[in-house]
Design a protein around this motif. Structure first.
Motif, PDB file in Angstrom:
ATOM      1  N   VAL A   1       0.921  -1.128   0.059  1.00  0.00           N
ATOM      2  CA  VAL A   1       0.141   0.156  -0.054  1.00  0.00           C
ATOM      3  C   VAL A   1       0.985   1.363   0.048  1.00  0.00           C
ATOM      4  CG1 VAL A   1      -1.610   1.133   1.297  1.00  0.00           C
ATOM      5  CG2 VAL A   1      -1.754  -1.334   1.338  1.00  0.00           C
ATOM      6  N   PHE A   2       0.603   2.423  -0.790  1.00  0.00           N
ATOM      7  CA  PHE A   2       1.125   3.631  -0.754  1.00  0.00           C
ATOM      8  C   PHE A   2       0.570   4.329   0.435  1.00  0.00           C
ATOM      9  CE2 PHE A   2       2.142   8.018  -2.097  1.00  0.00           C
ATOM     10  CZ  PHE A   2       3.368   7.602  -2.458  1.00  0.00           C
ATOM     11  N   TYR A   3       1.530   4.632   1.495  1.00  0.00           N
ATOM     12  CA  TYR A   3       1.147   5.001   2.931  1.00  0.00           C
ATOM     13  C   TYR A   3       2.214   6.008   3.265  1.00  0.00           C
ATOM     14  CZ  TYR A   3      -0.505   5.282   7.702  1.00  0.00           C
ATOM     15  OH  TYR A   3      -0.641   5.785   8.869  1.00  0.00           O
ATOM     16  N   LYS A   4       1.594   7.285   3.628  1.00  0.00           N
ATOM     17  CA  LYS A   4       2.446   8.527   4.050  1.00  0.00           C
ATOM     18  C   LYS A   4       3.769   8.419   3.253  1.00  0.00           C
ATOM     19  CE  LYS A   4       1.261   8.189   8.726  1.00  0.00           C
ATOM     20  NZ  LYS A   4       1.746   7.889  10.526  1.00  0.00           N
ATOM     21  N   SER A   5       3.471   8.532   2.066  1.00  0.00           N
ATOM     22  CA  SER A   5       4.714   8.895   0.884  1.00  0.00           C
ATOM     23  C   SER A   5       5.449   7.734   0.751  1.00  0.00           C
ATOM     24  CB  SER A   5       5.587  10.032   1.291  1.00  0.00           C
ATOM     25  OG  SER A   5       4.676  11.376   1.458  1.00  0.00           O
ATOM     26  N   ASN A   6       5.317   6.498   1.177  1.00  0.00           N
ATOM     27  CA  ASN A   6       6.185   5.334   0.967  1.00  0.00           C
ATOM     28  C   ASN A   6       5.170   4.027   0.922  1.00  0.00           C
ATOM     29  OD1 ASN A   6       8.838   6.516   1.327  1.00  0.00           O
ATOM     30  ND2 ASN A   6       8.298   6.463   3.665  1.00  0.00           N
ATOM     31  N   TYR A   7       5.927   3.108   0.312  1.00  0.00           N
ATOM     32  CA  TYR A   7       5.106   1.733   0.234  1.00  0.00           C
ATOM     33  C   TYR A   7       5.527   0.793   1.291  1.00  0.00           C
ATOM     34  CZ  TYR A   7       4.650   3.109  -4.777  1.00  0.00           C
ATOM     35  OH  TYR A   7       4.264   3.559  -6.041  1.00  0.00           O
ATOM     36  N   GLN A   8       4.291   0.381   1.949  1.00  0.00           N
ATOM     37  CA  GLN A   8       4.147  -0.283   3.171  1.00  0.00           C
ATOM     38  C   GLN A   8       3.421  -1.475   2.833  1.00  0.00           C
ATOM     39  OE1 GLN A   8       5.949   1.011   5.673  1.00  0.00           O
ATOM     40  NE2 GLN A   8       6.257   2.866   4.325  1.00  0.00           N
ATOM     41  N   PHE A   9       3.686  -2.691   3.612  1.00  0.00           N
ATOM     42  CA  PHE A   9       3.003  -3.944   3.604  1.00  0.00           C
ATOM     43  C   PHE A   9       1.936  -4.041   4.779  1.00  0.00           C
ATOM     44  CE2 PHE A   9       7.262  -5.256   2.069  1.00  0.00           C
ATOM     45  CZ  PHE A   9       6.744  -5.503   0.505  1.00  0.00           C
ATOM     46  N   TYR A  10       0.684  -4.483   4.235  1.00  0.00           N
ATOM     47  CA  TYR A  10      -0.225  -4.783   5.255  1.00  0.00           C
ATOM     48  C   TYR A  10      -0.307  -6.270   5.246  1.00  0.00           C
ATOM     49  CZ  TYR A  10      -1.488   0.006   5.980  1.00  0.00           C
ATOM     50  OH  TYR A  10      -1.438   1.299   6.932  1.00  0.00           O
ATOM     51  N   PHE A  11      -0.971  -6.612   6.501  1.00  0.00           N
ATOM     52  CA  PHE A  11      -1.286  -8.306   6.627  1.00  0.00           C
ATOM     53  C   PHE A  11      -2.566  -8.565   7.036  1.00  0.00           C
ATOM     54  CE2 PHE A  11      -1.125 -11.685   9.566  1.00  0.00           C
ATOM     55  CZ  PHE A  11      -0.658 -12.675   8.679  1.00  0.00           C
ATOM     56  N   SER A  12      -3.289  -9.507   6.698  1.00  0.00           N
ATOM     57  CA  SER A  12      -4.571  -9.895   7.164  1.00  0.00           C
ATOM     58  C   SER A  12      -4.779 -11.393   7.023  1.00  0.00           C
ATOM     59  CB  SER A  12      -5.762  -9.137   6.146  1.00  0.00           C
ATOM     60  OG  SER A  12      -6.940  -9.246   6.609  1.00  0.00           O
ATOM     61  N   LYS A  13      -5.723 -11.660   7.721  1.00  0.00           N
ATOM     62  CA  LYS A  13      -6.076 -13.254   7.738  1.00  0.00           C
ATOM     63  C   LYS A  13      -7.541 -13.464   7.501  1.00  0.00           C
ATOM     64  CE  LYS A  13      -6.637 -16.825  11.346  1.00  0.00           C
ATOM     65  NZ  LYS A  13      -6.414 -17.231  12.816  1.00  0.00           N
ATOM     66  N   PHE A  14      -7.880 -14.621   7.011  1.00  0.00           N
ATOM     67  CA  PHE A  14      -9.185 -14.964   6.547  1.00  0.00           C
ATOM     68  C   PHE A  14      -9.351 -16.354   7.452  1.00  0.00           C
ATOM     69  CE2 PHE A  14     -12.296 -17.616   4.147  1.00  0.00           C
ATOM     70  CZ  PHE A  14     -13.369 -16.566   3.974  1.00  0.00           C
ATOM     71  N   ASN A  15     -10.334 -15.982   8.146  1.00  0.00           N
ATOM     72  CA  ASN A  15     -10.880 -17.090   9.127  1.00  0.00           C
ATOM     73  C   ASN A  15     -11.742 -18.264   8.380  1.00  0.00           C
ATOM     74  OD1 ASN A  15     -12.299 -19.042  11.406  1.00  0.00           O
ATOM     75  ND2 ASN A  15     -10.977 -17.685  12.610  1.00  0.00           N
ATOM     76  N   ILE A  16     -11.497 -19.508   7.930  1.00  0.00           N
ATOM     77  CA  ILE A  16     -12.321 -20.319   7.439  1.00  0.00           C
ATOM     78  C   ILE A  16     -13.445 -20.623   8.007  1.00  0.00           C
ATOM     79  CG2 ILE A  16     -11.207 -22.212   8.231  1.00  0.00           C
ATOM     80  CD1 ILE A  16     -12.280 -21.407   4.459  1.00  0.00           C
ATOM     81  N   LEU A  17     -13.542 -20.616   9.392  1.00  0.00           N
ATOM     82  CA  LEU A  17     -14.850 -21.027  10.232  1.00  0.00           C
ATOM     83  C   LEU A  17     -15.782 -19.783  10.196  1.00  0.00           C
ATOM     84  CD1 LEU A  17     -13.009 -23.059  13.093  1.00  0.00           C
ATOM     85  CD2 LEU A  17     -14.383 -23.774  11.231  1.00  0.00           C
ATOM     86  N   HIS A  18     -15.070 -18.616  10.342  1.00  0.00           N
ATOM     87  CA  HIS A  18     -16.041 -17.209  10.644  1.00  0.00           C
ATOM     88  C   HIS A  18     -16.093 -16.764   9.136  1.00  0.00           C
ATOM     89  CE1 HIS A  18     -14.360 -17.093  14.758  1.00  0.00           C
ATOM     90  NE2 HIS A  18     -15.566 -17.991  14.751  1.00  0.00           N
ATOM     91  N   LYS A  19     -15.484 -16.968   8.122  1.00  0.00           N
ATOM     92  CA  LYS A  19     -15.708 -16.544   6.876  1.00  0.00           C
ATOM     93  C   LYS A  19     -15.649 -14.973   6.620  1.00  0.00           C
ATOM     94  CE  LYS A  19     -16.827 -20.607   5.267  1.00  0.00           C
ATOM     95  NZ  LYS A  19     -16.919 -21.559   6.682  1.00  0.00           N
ATOM     96  N   LYS A  20     -14.365 -14.698   7.392  1.00  0.00           N
ATOM     97  CA  LYS A  20     -14.339 -13.040   7.541  1.00  0.00           C
ATOM     98  C   LYS A  20     -12.784 -12.789   7.451  1.00  0.00           C
ATOM     99  CE  LYS A  20     -18.367 -11.688   9.965  1.00  0.00           C
ATOM    100  NZ  LYS A  20     -19.161 -10.669  10.454  1.00  0.00           N
ATOM    101  N   TRP A  21     -12.395 -11.530   7.016  1.00  0.00           N
ATOM    102  CA  TRP A  21     -11.004 -10.933   6.750  1.00  0.00           C
ATOM    103  C   TRP A  21     -10.899 -10.227   8.173  1.00  0.00           C
ATOM    104  CZ3 TRP A  21      -7.289 -12.609   3.814  1.00  0.00           C
ATOM    105  CH2 TRP A  21      -7.722 -13.246   2.784  1.00  0.00           C
ATOM    106  N   THR A  22      -9.945 -10.316   8.808  1.00  0.00           N
ATOM    107  CA  THR A  22      -9.296  -9.180   9.761  1.00  0.00           C
ATOM    108  C   THR A  22      -8.941  -8.111   9.212  1.00  0.00           C
ATOM    109  OG1 THR A  22      -7.054 -10.131   9.874  1.00  0.00           O
ATOM    110  CG2 THR A  22      -8.493 -11.190  11.168  1.00  0.00           C
ATOM    111  N   SER A  23      -9.110  -6.918   9.808  1.00  0.00           N
ATOM    112  CA  SER A  23      -8.493  -5.597   9.333  1.00  0.00           C
ATOM    113  C   SER A  23      -7.099  -5.715   9.278  1.00  0.00           C
ATOM    114  CB  SER A  23      -8.927  -4.565  10.539  1.00  0.00           C
ATOM    115  OG  SER A  23     -10.271  -4.311  10.650  1.00  0.00           O
ATOM    116  N   GLY A  24      -6.615  -4.778   7.969  1.00  0.00           N
ATOM    117  CA  GLY A  24      -5.223  -5.105   7.746  1.00  0.00           C
ATOM    118  C   GLY A  24      -4.370  -4.340   8.839  1.00  0.00           C
TER     119      GLY A  24
END
Length: 536
Positions: free
Chosen positions: A172-195
């Motif tokens: 992601v382009f964030y604060k004038s630099n390129y950063q990495f965001y991490f997220s998880k998809f729980n197969i039981l709840h069928k939802k992604w966590t916030s980045g």
């Protein structure tokens, strides 16, 4: 160097065969087959033509799954079994308004997951990651996230753990630099966590790679730009499937003058290895203590390949292997050379001479010319599946997805013994924990008995029970508040998507009106005369 793009796939197949898929200059998906000794036996088998992007995976039933987008916008789904390709068109994408990149497929457990990024032509610096998955019960589609990728879009990284949960890393382009965001998809709840931001926002970052080893630890390597030099950084997350798992400290694996690019990490026989490009060589860094300390190989043993390729690697049965790998450097000519998998083919330090490939194409066979039968598999996607649709259906008709045909297996003595050993180890761990609890309980009894009589102990137990109920009710309230907040966030996300859609429609209408005004003014010169008279 030919390419570091993951439009090259190497798939483990039955009888120790390896299938190599790549997209050639004519936009054709080509497959080569290598035998157990890494010798080429079948070359230039054409799978599909006129392709923009594609992805490959293999399931535990030894079926190869291939998904691709044609240059006409068709989303096609292929399955290879019994030496034959079957396919169907599962969606028609709006390629006039959107650009689709980085198509990926993952066949894990009873689910098939498909990912891609979608960029609207009116807002070329913003993309969304689309996630579509299905099983024999239904299909789901959602937008995993919408993010600002900046001027240069980059591919995301996805890994799957033993419980079929998914983890994604995107830039992601964030604060004038390129950063990495991490997220998880729980197969039981069928939802992604916030980045979750996992990099230093004061630096630029690129070329990420993720791996989950056989001890369920997530490893991440990437390049950070410091003083115009690329430096390899490393982090890990033990027992990644647990909610309380935490990131390790940040490791720097190379010095500032090394300039390593495109690192990939793999595990082979209790050893972690990181391979990266350095000038014309492929550098190797290794760890024998699961990432705690790292060492570099000597310069004299650097790997040098004449035409190295970074390939996506698909394992047939990862749980039964003594290695864990999802990307690998190698060379795929008449002899297949793989760096890091010593069991496949030892690599010398000399430059390998490339033999001229067989360019004959008279015998190429394509499945495009025939009308293949419908797919018959539990991972078969439903017909008329629209990736551009905002709908998220919970169920589909029986014609769309057929129930799986389960095959019977005979459990071998080896697997049975292994299962017994694992169960015994688990029981031993439980016994140890029970002993610890008994010891703690005994210590508490010894501390309380000399200082309290029976009346006071009864009072203390009642008070503790009251406090326990109080804390439990507070936890319930907090859990309810969390659920309400999550619903509000989902509602806001839907509203944001609707606002973006309306904004795009209004922008299109504005452009249309401007064109109409121009056309009208050109066709009717009296309007121009009136304007001139007005300003005289």
């Amino acid at each position: 160097m030919r390419s570091t793009s993951l439009q090259h796939y190497l798939v483990e197949y039955k009888d120790n065969q390896l299938y190599y898929f790549y997209l050639d200059q004519n936009k054709q998906i080509i497959s080569n087959i290598y035998k157990e000794d890494n010798r080429l036996v079948t070359q230039n088998e054409m799978v599909a033509t006129n392709i923009s992007t594609f992805s490959v995976d293999i399931d535990t039933q030894n079926k190869i799954h291939l998904i691709c987008i044609t240059q006409e916008g068709e989303l096609r789904y292929y399955i290879y079994q019994n030496q034959h390709w079957d396919y169907r068109i599962i969606s028609k994408l709006d390629i006039r308004s959107n650009i689709y990149r980085y198509l990926s497929i993952f066949v894990k457990g009873r689910y098939t997951h498909v990912f891609c990024t979608k960029t609207n032509l009116l807002n070329a610096m913003v993309s969304s990651i689309e996630h579509m998955y299905w099983d024999d019960k239904g299909i789901n589609k959602s937008t995993m996230t919408t993010y600002l990728h900046g001027k240069y879009p980059s591919p995301y990284q996805i890994v799957v753990d033993s419980g079929d949960n998914l983890y994604i890393l995107y830039k992601v382009f964030y604060k004038s630099n390129y950063q990495f965001y991490f997220s998880k998809f729980n197969i039981l709840h069928k939802k992604w966590t916030s980045g979750e931001l996992i990099t230093n926002s004061q630096e630029d970052h690129s070329h990420p790679h993720m791996l989950i080893d056989r001890n369920h630890t997530l490893h991440i390597v990437w390049c950070s730009l410091e003083e115009n030099n690329f430096i390899i950084k490393y982090k890990r997350k033990p027992q990644v499937s647990r909610s309380k798992s935490k990131w390790s400290r940040l490791y720097t694996l190379t010095n500032r003058n090394a300039n390593h690019l495109s690192p990939v990490i793999m595990e082979n026989e209790e050893k972690l290895m990181v391979f990266s490009m350095q000038n014309q060589h492929i550098n190797e860094i290794y760890s024998k203590d699961f990432g705690e300390t790292w060492s570099a190989v000597e310069k004299s043993t650097l790997h040098k390949l004449e035409d190295p390729i970074l390939m996506k690697y698909c394992q047939l049965n990862p749980s039964e292997s003594n290695y864990s790998v999802n990307s690998i450097y190698g060379e795929a000519e008449n002899q297949l050379i793989l760096l890091g998998l010593r069991t496949k083919n030892p690599v010398s330090t000399e430059t390998f001479k490339k033999k001229p490939p067989n360019t004959k194409s008279e015998t190429l066979k394509s499945t495009e010319a025939q009308d293949p039968p419908p797919l018959k598999t539990h991972t078969d996607p439903p017909e008329d599946m629209d990736m551009d649709s905002n709908q998220n259906p919970e169920k589909v008709t029986e014609e769309a997805i057929k129930p799986p045909i389960h095959e019977q297996y005979v459990t071998t003595d080896e697997n049975f013994k292994k299962l017994i050993t694992e169960v015994q180890d688990y029981i031993n761990k439980i016994v140890v924990e029970i002993d610890k609890i008994d010891n703690i309980k005994g210590d508490l009894d010894n501390e309380l008995s000399p200082n309290m009589n029976s009346h006071s102990s009864t009072i203390s137990i009642d008070s503790l029970s009251h406090e326990l109920k109080k804390v439990g009710s507070q936890l319930t309230e907090l859990d309810h508040e969390k659920f309400l907040l999550q619903r509000e966030v989902e509602t806001c996300q839907k509203k944001l998507c609707q606002i973006e859609d309306k904004f795009i429609e209004l922008k299109k209408s504005l452009l249309t009106l401007q064109e109409e005004i121009c056309d009208y003014s050109c066709n009717d010169p009296s309007i121009l005369n009136r304007i001139k008279t007005f300003f005289k």
